[in-house]
Design an enzyme around this catalytic site. Structure first.
Site, PDB file in Angstrom:
ATOM      1  N   ALA A  24       0.810  -1.218   0.000  1.00 13.73           N
ATOM      2  CA  ALA A  24       0.000   0.000   0.000  1.00 13.73           C
ATOM      3  C   ALA A  24       0.853   1.282   0.000  1.00 13.73           C
ATOM      4  CB  ALA A  24      -0.923  -0.007   1.210  1.00 13.73           C
ATOM      5  N   ARG A  36      -7.031   0.753   6.482  1.00  9.84           N
ATOM      6  CA  ARG A  36      -7.191   0.408   7.893  1.00  9.84           C
ATOM      7  C   ARG A  36      -7.140   1.593   8.852  1.00  9.84           C
ATOM      8  NH1 ARG A  36      -5.295  -3.639   5.230  1.00  9.84           N
ATOM      9  NH2 ARG A  36      -5.945  -5.753   5.719  1.00  9.84           N
ATOM     10  N   HIS A 121      -3.476  -9.935  -4.498  1.00  7.91           N
ATOM     11  CA  HIS A 121      -4.795  -9.691  -3.904  1.00  7.91           C
ATOM     12  C   HIS A 121      -5.828  -9.268  -4.940  1.00  7.91           C
ATOM     13  CE1 HIS A 121      -2.566  -8.943   0.171  1.00  7.91           C
ATOM     14  NE2 HIS A 121      -2.619 -10.205  -0.159  1.00  7.91           N
ATOM     15  N   CYS A 132     -21.514 -17.109 -14.634  1.00  8.01           N
ATOM     16  CA  CYS A 132     -21.068 -17.341 -16.015  1.00  8.01           C
ATOM     17  C   CYS A 132     -19.625 -16.896 -16.250  1.00  8.01           C
ATOM     18  CB  CYS A 132     -22.011 -16.648 -16.999  1.00  8.01           C
ATOM     19  SG  CYS A 132     -21.870 -14.850 -17.016  1.00  8.01           S
ATOM     20  N   SER A 196       4.654  -2.984   4.843  1.00  4.91           N
ATOM     21  CA  SER A 196       5.032  -3.226   6.242  1.00  4.91           C
ATOM     22  C   SER A 196       5.575  -4.644   6.423  1.00  4.91           C
ATOM     23  CB  SER A 196       3.803  -3.052   7.136  1.00  4.91           C
ATOM     24  OG  SER A 196       2.836  -4.038   6.817  1.00  4.91           O
TER      25      SER A 196
HETATM   26  P1  NAD Z   1       0.694  -1.703   5.017  1.00  5.93           P
HETATM   27  O1  NAD Z   1      -0.366  -0.656   5.205  1.00  5.93           O
HETATM   28  O2  NAD Z   1       0.735  -2.829   5.967  1.00  5.93           O
HETATM   29  O3  NAD Z   1       2.122  -1.037   4.985  1.00  5.93           O
HETATM   30  C1  NAD Z   1       2.367   0.060   4.183  1.00  5.93           C
HETATM   31  C2  NAD Z   1       3.792   0.504   4.470  1.00  5.93           C
HETATM   32  O4  NAD Z   1       4.077   1.543   3.566  1.00  5.93           O
HETATM   33  C3  NAD Z   1       3.990   1.053   5.893  1.00  5.93           C
HETATM   34  O5  NAD Z   1       5.011   0.310   6.534  1.00  5.93           O
HETATM   35  C4  NAD Z   1       4.404   2.512   5.670  1.00  5.93           C
HETATM   36  O6  NAD Z   1       5.491   2.870   6.484  1.00  5.93           O
HETATM   37  C5  NAD Z   1       4.825   2.519   4.224  1.00  5.93           C
HETATM   38  N1  NAD Z   1       4.564   3.768   3.516  1.00  5.93           N
HETATM   39  C6  NAD Z   1       3.417   4.478   3.477  1.00  5.93           C
HETATM   40  N2  NAD Z   1       3.545   5.532   2.644  1.00  5.93           N
HETATM   41  C7  NAD Z   1       4.819   5.485   2.159  1.00  5.93           C
HETATM   42  C8  NAD Z   1       5.554   6.298   1.262  1.00  5.93           C
HETATM   43  N3  NAD Z   1       5.035   7.361   0.687  1.00  5.93           N
HETATM   44  N4  NAD Z   1       6.824   5.932   0.969  1.00  5.93           N
HETATM   45  C9  NAD Z   1       7.383   4.832   1.568  1.00  5.93           C
HETATM   46  N5  NAD Z   1       6.733   4.046   2.425  1.00  5.93           N
HETATM   47  C10 NAD Z   1       5.459   4.367   2.713  1.00  5.93           C
HETATM   48  O7  NAD Z   1       0.554  -2.161   3.511  1.00  5.93           O
HETATM   49  P2  NAD Z   1       0.700  -3.561   2.863  1.00  5.93           P
HETATM   50  O8  NAD Z   1       1.956  -4.172   3.331  1.00  5.93           O
HETATM   51  O9  NAD Z   1       0.463  -3.412   1.423  1.00  5.93           O
HETATM   52  O10 NAD Z   1      -0.573  -4.323   3.443  1.00  5.93           O
HETATM   53  C11 NAD Z   1      -1.833  -3.707   3.459  1.00  5.93           C
HETATM   54  C12 NAD Z   1      -2.939  -4.527   2.824  1.00  5.93           C
HETATM   55  O11 NAD Z   1      -3.992  -3.667   2.384  1.00  5.93           O
HETATM   56  C13 NAD Z   1      -2.516  -5.265   1.619  1.00  5.93           C
HETATM   57  O12 NAD Z   1      -3.151  -6.482   1.697  1.00  5.93           O
HETATM   58  C14 NAD Z   1      -3.051  -4.477   0.421  1.00  5.93           C
HETATM   59  O13 NAD Z   1      -3.601  -5.375  -0.524  1.00  5.93           O
HETATM   60  C15 NAD Z   1      -4.193  -3.671   0.971  1.00  5.93           C
HETATM   61  N6  NAD Z   1      -4.220  -2.268   0.506  1.00  5.93           N
HETATM   62  C16 NAD Z   1      -4.066  -1.960  -0.818  1.00  5.93           C
HETATM   63  C17 NAD Z   1      -4.063  -0.628  -1.261  1.00  5.93           C
HETATM   64  C18 NAD Z   1      -3.902  -0.314  -2.719  1.00  5.93           C
HETATM   65  O14 NAD Z   1      -4.251  -1.112  -3.569  1.00  5.93           O
HETATM   66  N7  NAD Z   1      -3.335   0.842  -3.059  1.00  5.93           N
HETATM   67  C19 NAD Z   1      -4.216   0.394  -0.319  1.00  5.93           C
HETATM   68  C20 NAD Z   1      -4.378   0.058   1.043  1.00  5.93           C
HETATM   69  C21 NAD Z   1      -4.365  -1.295   1.441  1.00  5.93           C
HETATM   70 ZN    ZN Z   2     -23.353 -14.017 -15.524  1.00  6.42          ZN
END
Ligand code: NAD
Ligand code: ZN
Length: 249
Positions: A24, A36, A121, A132, A196
């Site tokens: 993320a 979250r 994901h 279908c 993370s």
């Molecule tokens: P996470 O929220 O657990 O961790 C995100 C990490 O990114 C944090 O450790 C934070 O320090 C770091 N971070 C945030 N902004 C940053 C930046 N600008 N530069 C550098 N680091 C930065 O995210 P995860 O590990 O992807 O797990 C979260 C879950 O939620 C996943 O399953 C994901 O699929 C889902 N999710 C997806 C999206 C998306 O598609 N963009 C957004 C939110 C959550």
């Molecule tokens: Zn259908």
């Protein structure tokens, strides 16, 4: 940061095969909210499993309301410097694939070929009929949801539909898992960006890379559990780091 980025570039250049693993954090600079955090959709809606969604129409209404709000939060977001930096590394052949936990398609929009973005994901931008198997673009469905439809049904067969995101209670796609572990077991370098590394089973992939002897680069604002195994740890904003890194290729 500059010296650390130069060392990271050297590791990538010395690696015959490398891949990127993102979370993320690679998309926050595009304005995509963390699901979250307080005020995010997860604090407004309860968590609904895939099994509940199948069994109960009320659960289907709740789940579609959550996905309607989630999609409104990111449908107009564009790739940022981190996505573009990764896309440049890919175009130059410095990395061969991007394994991502994200569901926002921004790696593809930045220029990484669809077949080399491995989505653990799934993807929020398509909708699939569970009867279908027809796939639909998200925009039409989103319009229906915003117009008041609570549970959109397949226009062709009337079946129940879901987004192609992997929901709680669903298996991760086998082909994505297989390819990710193949990369993790055979590449010489794994570069983590914006994760993370605390969400499982996704986090097993960089762990596997470390176990297989790959060099690890971590680009993340906050510390991760794998930092102690990394050759290079770069804090701060992913956009700034990737922009500088890509300039060296
Ligand atoms: P996470 O929220 O657990 O961790 C995100 C990490 O990114 C944090 O450790 C934070 O320090 C770091 N971070 C945030 N902004 C940053 C930046 N600008 N530069 C550098 N680091 C930065 O995210 P995860 O590990 O992807 O797990 C979260 C879950 O939620 C996943 O399953 C994901 O699929 C889902 N999710 C997806 C999206 C998306 O598609 N963009 C957004 C939110 C959550
Ligand atoms: Zn259908």
């Amino acid at each position: 940061m500059t010296e650390s980025i130069e060392r990271a570039a050297r590791i990538l250049k010395d690696s015959e095969r490398a891949f990127v693993f993102t979370g993320a954090g690679v998309s926050t600079e595009s304005g995509i909210p963390d699901f979250r955090s307080p005020g995010g959709v997860w604090s407004k809606y309860r968590m609904i499993t895939y099994q509940e969604f199948l069994a109960d129409n009320e659960a289907r209404k709740e789940q579609w309301a959550l996905h309607r709000d989630m999609y409104e939060g990111f449908k107009d977001c564009r790739p940022n410097a981190a996505h573009y930096g990764i896309a440049k590394l890919y175009e130059k052949g410095a990395v061969e694939a991007v394994v991502t936990q994200n569901i926002d398609s921004l790696h593809q929009e930045a220029g990484v070929s669809d077949e080399d973005v491995i989505e653990l994901h799934g993807n929020e931008k398509k909708v699939k009929c569970l009867d279908c198997s027809r796939l639909y673009g998200r925009e039409d469905i989103q319009r229906q949801l915003l117009d008041g439809t609570e549970v959109p049904l397949c226009p062709e067969c009337g079946g129940i539909m879901k987004t192609t995101t992997i929901w709680f209670g669903e298996q991760l796609p086998k082909n994505a898992i297989d390819r990710s572990f193949e990369l993790a077991s055979s590449c010489e370098c794994c570069m983590v960006v914006g994760s993370s590394l605390q969400v499982y089973p996704a986090a097993l992939i960089p762990e596997q890379a470390v176990r297989s002897g790959a060099k690890l680069i971590v680009i993340n604002r906050d510390p991760t559990p794998l930092d102690e195994h990394a050759e290079e740890v770069i804090g701060g904003k992913a956009g700034e780091a990737l922009k500088k890194l890509a300039e060296l290729f």
